[in-house]
Motif scaffolding. Structure first.
Motif, PDB file in Angstrom:
ATOM      1  N   MET A  53       0.817  -1.227   0.022  1.00  9.04           N
ATOM      2  CA  MET A  53       0.047  -0.019  -0.095  1.00  9.04           C
ATOM      3  C   MET A  53       1.002   1.226   0.270  1.00  9.04           C
ATOM      4  O   MET A  53       1.796   1.445   0.801  1.00  9.04           O
ATOM      5  N   GLY A  54       0.580   2.132  -0.815  1.00  3.42           N
ATOM      6  CA  GLY A  54       1.246   3.425  -0.967  1.00  3.42           C
ATOM      7  C   GLY A  54       1.373   4.225   0.056  1.00  3.42           C
ATOM      8  O   GLY A  54       2.297   4.526   0.854  1.00  3.42           O
ATOM      9  N   LYS A  55      -0.067   4.289   0.639  1.00  3.83           N
ATOM     10  CA  LYS A  55      -0.119   5.321   2.028  1.00  3.83           C
ATOM     11  C   LYS A  55      -1.302   4.626   2.714  1.00  3.83           C
ATOM     12  O   LYS A  55      -2.426   4.660   2.085  1.00  3.83           O
ATOM     13  N   ALA A  56      -1.088   4.229   3.732  1.00  2.59           N
ATOM     14  CA  ALA A  56      -1.874   3.590   4.504  1.00  2.59           C
ATOM     15  C   ALA A  56      -3.207   4.191   4.854  1.00  2.59           C
ATOM     16  O   ALA A  56      -4.304   3.846   4.826  1.00  2.59           O
ATOM     17  N   THR A  57      -3.187   5.436   4.992  1.00  3.80           N
ATOM     18  CA  THR A  57      -4.510   6.567   5.427  1.00  3.80           C
ATOM     19  C   THR A  57      -4.667   7.345   4.013  1.00  3.80           C
ATOM     20  O   THR A  57      -5.501   8.295   4.373  1.00  3.80           O
ATOM     21  N   GLY A  58      -4.444   7.095   2.806  1.00  5.19           N
ATOM     22  CA  GLY A  58      -4.613   7.696   1.792  1.00  5.19           C
ATOM     23  C   GLY A  58      -6.010   7.734   1.444  1.00  5.19           C
ATOM     24  O   GLY A  58      -6.774   8.979   1.168  1.00  5.19           O
ATOM     25  N   PHE A  59      -6.959   6.886   1.618  1.00  6.90           N
ATOM     26  CA  PHE A  59      -8.161   6.955   1.323  1.00  6.90           C
ATOM     27  C   PHE A  59      -8.946   7.695   2.577  1.00  6.90           C
ATOM     28  O   PHE A  59     -10.176   8.034   2.001  1.00  6.90           O
TER      29      PHE A  59
END
Length: 505
Positions: free
Chosen positions: A1-7
């Protein structure tokens, strides 16, 4: 995952389009390029789910959920977030042969199955795919491919998406491939069935030229089953793949359907795209009812246009008619208007969401006329003509859907709802009934109950030795992405047939 909190941090940003009042003046693509930084944050929204439904490609309740090509979507979303565009293209091209097509014309069942779509807006998968493939072409990463020669020859009949996909994969493993196309340009419905503003024809030609460079031979203006016998191909080649589409259009069995001005939607779209290409996009006022090659075309200028039927084809007819300067345009659908939002009880995630969609053609009609051109729960009773045998009006009645004695839903006319509409041009966009009969009849090919060529999925071989079938001709009218997948899988089975095993996955 690129950024865990991106969503959680980034909202969905849909691709921008040219304003309707601007784009209806030309035939150019309506999408606008995206800022790479925006694409980075959109890629970061991907959750890299434990079970990524986006690449499932399974059938749920008669509809596809997720990508039939099984694209490695979370992989290339993460790579875009990290700025690794070339590697993202490598991952994308492992499963998708022609992303420049699907990113423009696919309704994106991947987004319909996106896990985020269950509680918020799904990832902009389709838009990210578009930017990846366009950057790949711009950077020169997309190159011709040809495997070591096997000495085997294969004829592919039809150069639509299934035919191009089959030819691409068969050529890549070293077979000598010849594609037969009855039109004057290759591409099938990609060339003539989809308007230029939705899929610019230079995009199709760009891919065809790469395929030619890789060694694939295209034979044009040649209709198998008419200009040359289908049996000749069976005798001449080591294998034959029939990708002839489901081009037998569904007609309208009402009084007046034989009048001048009543046309199948596919004929309207093909004739107008051909006119544009043959005239090098000459302005309408410089043209008469013949295109640059002396072929007739169907002019919507100044006419009251009525489209009977919905779907993408109906939308394309709206947009094409507007660009020709029609006087008015209406679209009739016998089914009820879809809900604005998914009804979870009847249409749960990850099924394809059945909800109202305002597509590009409707957007343009709303901008021009101030209202949505679609009319629901309406049935055509008859078409009335003038003394010259030309359509002049359509008589309709409203319907409601009720259960009959066997429990089936059937339309019932609403008393007192008759209406007369002006109609100089009537376009039938009611779907298709299966492949045309010439080749199946000549080769005595078995058909299924819907008249499609009988060949089991993941096997694709017909009842005739060394003859295979794929795409709409086998499965019935469907999505471009399904045609690409069927072409690929059929190529794998042909390769097994010829070589005993296959490296195509």
């Amino acid at each position: 995952m690129g950024k865990a909190t991106g969503f959680l941090e980034y909202k969905r940003i849909d691709p921008k389009k040219r304003a309707p009042e601007e784009r209806i003046q030309d035939w150019r693509e309506i999408k606008l390029p995206r800022d790479p930084e925006v694409m980075k944050t959109q890629g970061a929204r991907c959750m890299n789910c434990g079970v990524p439904f986006c690449n499932g490609g399974v059938m749920l309740n008669g509809m596809v959920s997720g990508c039939p090509l099984h694209n490695l979507i979370p992989d290339w979303n993460e790579l875009i977030y990290k700025g690794q565009w070339e590697e993202a293209y490598r991952r994308l091209s492992r499963t998708s042969p022609f992303s420049e097509f699907t990113s423009r014309v696919c309704p994106a069942p991947c987004e319909g199955a996106c896990t985020e779509g269950y509680i918020m807006e799904p990832v902009t998968i389709n838009c990210i795919e578009y930017e990846i493939i366009e950057k790949a072409f711009a950077e020169g990463w997309v190159k011709p491919q040809k495997g070591k020669s096997t000495g085997k020859t294969v004829a592919v009949v039809g150069s639509g998406p299934a035919g191009l996909s089959a030819a691409n994969y068969l050529n890549a493993v070293g077979h000598e491939v010849t594609v037969y196309e009855r039109a004057d340009r290759p591409g099938g419905l990609l060339m003539y069935g989809i308007p230029n503003m939705k899929l610019e024809k230079n995009i199709v030609e760009r891919r065809i030229n790469l395929m030619k460079e890789s060694g694939i031979n295209f034979v044009l203006n040649t209709e198998v089953g008419k200009d040359i016998p289908a049996q000749d191909l069976v005798n001449q080649y080591d294998a034959v793949v029939l990708c002839i589409g489901a081009t037998k259009a569904r007609g309208l069995n009402v009084e007046g359907c034989e009048l001048k001005g009543v046309h199948y939607a596919v004929d309207f779209l093909k004739a107008n795209t051909k006119r544009l290409l043959d005239s090098n996009f000459a302005h309408l006022e410089t043209m008469d009812e013949k295109d640059g090659q002396g072929n007739g075309w169907i002019n919507a200028q100044g006419k009251n246009v009525i489209i009977i039927g919905g779907g993408d084809t109906g939308t394309d007819c709206i947009a094409t008619s507007i660009r020709y300067g029609c006087k008015s345009v209406h679209q009739f659908e016998i089914m009820p208007e879809p809900p604005v939002k998914r009804i979870e009880a009847a249409n749960p995630w990850p099924e394809w969401p059945k909800k109202l969609k305002v597509d590009y053609g409707q957007e343009e009609a709303i901008s021009l006329y101030g209202k949505d051109p679609r009319h629901y729960l309406i049935n055509t009773k008859k078409i009335v003509g003038n003394e010259q045998g030309e359509a002049k009006e359509i008589h309709t009645v409203e319907v409601r859907w009720i259960k009959d004695s066997s429990g089936r839903m059937v339309p019932q006319e609403v008393p007192g709802s008759k209406k007369v509409w002006e109609a100089d041009l009537v376009l039938l966009a009611m779907g298709f009934l299966g492949p045309e009969d010439a080749i199946p009849n000549e080769l005595n090919l078995e058909r299924d109950e819907r008249s499609n060529l009988k060949a089991e999925y993941e096997e694709f071989e017909t009842n005739v030795e060394k003859v295979f079938a794929a795409g709409d001709a086998r499965r019935g009218q469907s999505l471009v992405v399904w045609a690409l997948q069927e072409g690929k899988l059929a190529a794998r089975e042909v390769d097994k047939y010829l070589m005993g095993r296959s490296g195509i996955r």
